[in-house]
Design an enzyme around this catalytic site. Structure first.
Site, PDB file in Angstrom:
ATOM      1  N   CYS A 144      28.016 -25.140   4.979  1.00 25.93           N
ATOM      2  CA  CYS A 144      27.102 -23.984   5.283  1.00 25.93           C
ATOM      3  C   CYS A 144      27.917 -22.926   6.022  1.00 25.93           C
ATOM      4  O   CYS A 144      27.568 -21.731   5.766  1.00 25.93           O
ATOM      5  CB  CYS A 144      25.964 -24.287   6.043  1.00 25.93           C
ATOM      6  SG  CYS A 144      26.466 -25.343   7.638  1.00 25.93           S
TER       7      CYS A 144
ATOM      8  N   LYS B   5      14.255 -37.835   5.924  1.00 27.86           N
ATOM      9  CA  LYS B   5      14.164 -37.584   4.509  1.00 27.86           C
ATOM     10  C   LYS B   5      15.525 -37.089   4.064  1.00 27.86           C
ATOM     11  O   LYS B   5      16.112 -35.907   4.475  1.00 27.86           O
ATOM     12  CB  LYS B   5      13.437 -36.569   4.067  1.00 27.86           C
ATOM     13  CG  LYS B   5      13.087 -36.692   2.399  1.00 27.86           C
ATOM     14  CD  LYS B   5      12.610 -35.541   2.165  1.00 27.86           C
ATOM     15  CE  LYS B   5      13.613 -34.630   1.397  1.00 27.86           C
ATOM     16  NZ  LYS B   5      14.613 -35.214   0.338  1.00 27.86           N
TER      17      LYS B   5
ATOM     18  N   THR C 113      18.529 -21.491   2.659  1.00 26.86           N
ATOM     19  CA  THR C 113      17.435 -20.869   3.256  1.00 26.86           C
ATOM     20  C   THR C 113      16.212 -20.912   2.588  1.00 26.86           C
ATOM     21  O   THR C 113      15.208 -20.757   3.127  1.00 26.86           O
ATOM     22  CB  THR C 113      17.991 -19.308   3.396  1.00 26.86           C
ATOM     23  OG1 THR C 113      19.280 -19.120   4.226  1.00 26.86           O
ATOM     24  CG2 THR C 113      17.165 -18.267   3.798  1.00 26.86           C
TER      25      THR C 113
ATOM     26  N   GLU D  99      25.317 -17.361  -1.429  1.00 27.11           N
ATOM     27  CA  GLU D  99      25.818 -18.698  -1.008  1.00 27.11           C
ATOM     28  C   GLU D  99      26.246 -19.366  -1.938  1.00 27.11           C
ATOM     29  O   GLU D  99      25.624 -20.076  -2.713  1.00 27.11           O
ATOM     30  CB  GLU D  99      25.153 -19.395  -0.067  1.00 27.11           C
ATOM     31  CG  GLU D  99      25.970 -20.597   0.793  1.00 27.11           C
ATOM     32  CD  GLU D  99      25.067 -21.366   1.455  1.00 27.11           C
ATOM     33  OE1 GLU D  99      25.680 -21.983   2.437  1.00 27.11           O
ATOM     34  OE2 GLU D  99      23.708 -21.468   1.407  1.00 27.11           O
TER      35      GLU D  99
ATOM     36  N   GLY E 148      19.754 -26.947   5.506  1.00 26.98           N
ATOM     37  CA  GLY E 148      19.591 -26.946   3.966  1.00 26.98           C
ATOM     38  C   GLY E 148      19.786 -25.335   3.471  1.00 26.98           C
ATOM     39  O   GLY E 148      20.226 -24.574   4.492  1.00 26.98           O
TER      40      GLY E 148
ATOM     41  N   GLU F 125      18.621 -24.778  10.230  1.00 33.45           N
ATOM     42  CA  GLU F 125      19.923 -24.621  10.243  1.00 33.45           C
ATOM     43  C   GLU F 125      20.161 -24.576   8.624  1.00 33.45           C
ATOM     44  O   GLU F 125      20.253 -25.435   7.982  1.00 33.45           O
ATOM     45  CB  GLU F 125      20.834 -25.820  10.650  1.00 33.45           C
ATOM     46  CG  GLU F 125      22.179 -25.716  11.111  1.00 33.45           C
ATOM     47  CD  GLU F 125      23.280 -25.711   9.808  1.00 33.45           C
ATOM     48  OE1 GLU F 125      23.535 -24.821   9.229  1.00 33.45           O
ATOM     49  OE2 GLU F 125      23.964 -27.009   9.819  1.00 33.45           O
TER      50      GLU F 125
ATOM     51  N   GLY G  97      14.538 -23.881   3.809  1.00 31.55           N
ATOM     52  CA  GLY G  97      13.859 -23.383   5.130  1.00 31.55           C
ATOM     53  C   GLY G  97      12.591 -22.698   5.135  1.00 31.55           C
ATOM     54  O   GLY G  97      11.770 -23.016   5.648  1.00 31.55           O
TER      55      GLY G  97
END
Length: 498
Positions: free
Chosen positions: A301, A192, A247, A401, A245, A267, A250
């Site tokens: 990232c 995806k 956090t 981020e 992606g 990751e 995730g």
């Protein structure tokens, strides 16, 4: 490669027809089950680049069923590791064959510089598949010395169906880091991609098919995370989810997958600290710090978005890095003179501008950039490379981020200060140290809570070397022999010889 770049410089702007816009399931190109499509927007022009089939829950279930059948009954699980390796080597070769088209698609869907795709991304894709092709025939178990009269050995077996969920910022590289080890280990895949970047993902499906990957082994399903992603994360026939992606994304996958106890590789986000000591080569450190955060528009990232500078060189380093930022040519990703293209999509563009405003509101000193850029067309999601000085660890731009070209510069006084500030963050993806003192470099590397430490450099990668995070940056590793362990499971066999 040189010929490709020369052609670009001679104003032969690349142009490829975008024809792969359907779902790819069980070796077939098909429309979504409800006929819906979604627009892929070119971030340079804000025009629709293509309309792509939007996968549904039913489509996801079809793709999972195809991948499961290919794993349990298809030829992928029956052929030897040597044969699997030959097919994966061909995949690597085909990436090189389609270099220009892949680079074109990345530029169209997310503004990746065309020259960077050609010189950096595509060779890395080929190297990664070639590296893991070699591992396909070397996944061996071992004989154990146990009780007399018993023969005990281990088998290393693939997990099964892998759901690969990937982001928009490096659509090819971050996908291949999952595909190559998963396929080498004998698994099957449902991919995806980000809804911003399905075009390059669908080209990869065509490459897999051309290389001889059997039907059902590799499937691509563009569509929203709320339906496609959720189905992949919850379906009992998916044995692992590998995601790159945010956090937050995730954490959603972890929660969704908990009821079926899936294997996971996460990751996730980063807020990486790049420490510059006074004894560093300041010219080299400034250039490295610049590329560490502004490369790929800061949509990285592992971006070195926190630059920690020893106080005695603080103002000098700010001037050096701000100078690099101010000289940056922001422009069309197909222009070989451009050093920074557009932010990948409108949502991310607005988010970056929001963080630029927050930095100023929180009291950071703006020394470069800070606003949107018009490259002369009145269109596109372009922003200036931005440097904030006098940042402290409590400020939003130092904690969160920002995922854009925003650098926060923070002073420190001692070695212990630098380590404390660097580790005072929820993330732990990467870090950097600049010093001429090798002992200091090793001491810092041992103390930094991050999955990667670069010393007097930044952003170095190789298929042989693992990458992944500490803390809220995730777990599991991509690349290297270590990555294979996350796509295999061990079976122990006991045989009574009495």
């Amino acid at each position: 490669m040189v010929a490709q770049l020369d052609a670009l410089k001679s104003s032969n702007r690349p142009d490829f027809p975008i024809t792969l816009t359907q779902l790819f399931i069980n070796g077939e190109w098909r429309n979504s089950s409800n006929g819906k499509t979604f627009d892929v927007i070119d971030p340079t022009t804000e025009a629709v680049a293509a309309q792509v089939a939007e996968g549904t829950q039913a489509d996801a279930e079809d793709a999972i069923a195809a991948a499961l059948q290919a794993f349990e009954q298809g030829p992928w699980g029956q052929i030897s590791g040597h044969e699997r390796g030959k097919i994966l080597w061909r995949v690597g070769d085909l990436f090189l064959k389609y270099t220009e088209e892949l680079a074109f698609l990345q530029a169209k869907e997310m503004g990746r510089l065309y020259t960077d795709s050609i010189t950096i991304d595509i060779p890395h894709l080929a190297n990664t598949f070639h590296y893991f092709a070699g591992w396909a025939s070397k996944l061996e178990g071992s004989v154990k010395q146990t009780t007399k009269g018993l023969h005990t050995y281990t088998l290393r077996e693939p997990l099964g169906v892998i759901a690969a969920i990937t982001p928009f910022n490096f659509p090819l590289v971050l996908s291949i880091h999952k595909f190559a080890p998963a396929l080498a280990a004998g698994n099957t895949i449902v991919h995806k991609p980000s809804s911003s970047t399905p075009l390059s993902a669908l080209k990869v499906a065509a490459i897999m098919q051309e290389a001889g990957v059997p039907d059902g082994v590799f499937n691509v399903l563009p569509g929203p995370g709320s339906t496609v992603g959720h189905t992949l994360s919850t379906h009992p026939d998916v044995h692992k989810v590998a995601i790159t992606g945010s956090t937050a994304s995730g954490i959603r996958v972890i929660k969704d997958s908990a009821d079926t106890l899936k294997h996971l590789t996460m990751e996730l986000g980063g807020k990486s600290a790049n420490i510059i000591f006074a004894d560093a080569d300041l010219d080299a450190a400034a250039e490295t710090a610049y590329y560490g955060v502004f490369y790929n528009k800061g949509e990285i990232c592992y971006a070195g978005s926190r630059m920690l500078v020893e106080r005695s060189i603080y103002n000098e380093m700010i001037d050096r890095v701000a100078g690099w930022a101010k000289r940056t040519k922001v422009g069309d990703p197909f222009d070989p003179e451009s050093q920074m293209g557009p932010i990948a999509n409108k949502s991310e563009y607005e988010n970056v501008l929001r963080y630029m405003e927050i930095g100023q509101q929180d009291g950071a000193r703006l020394v470069a950039g800070g606003k949107a850029v018009d490259i002369g067309t009145g269109k596109g999601y372009f922003v200036e490379p931005t440097v904030f000085a006098d940042v402290n660890s409590d400020m939003t731009i130092a904690r969160e981020e920002t995922f854009g070209p925003i650098l926060s510069v923070i002073p420190f006084d001692t070695f212990e200060d630098a380590i404390q500030i660097a580790n005072n963050n929820q993330y732990g993806l990467a870090s950097g140290v600049h010093t001429r003192d090798i002992k200091k470099a090793h001491r810092a590397a041992a103390r930094l809570k991050a999955g990667t430490v670069w010393v007097n450099t930044w952003g170095q990668f190789d298929p042989s070397s693992p990458f992944g995070g500490y803390k809220m940056s995730g777990y599991g590793r991509e690349n290297g022999q270590e990555a294979l362990e996350f796509y295999l499971q061990t079976k122990t066999v006991w045989v009574d010889l009495s």
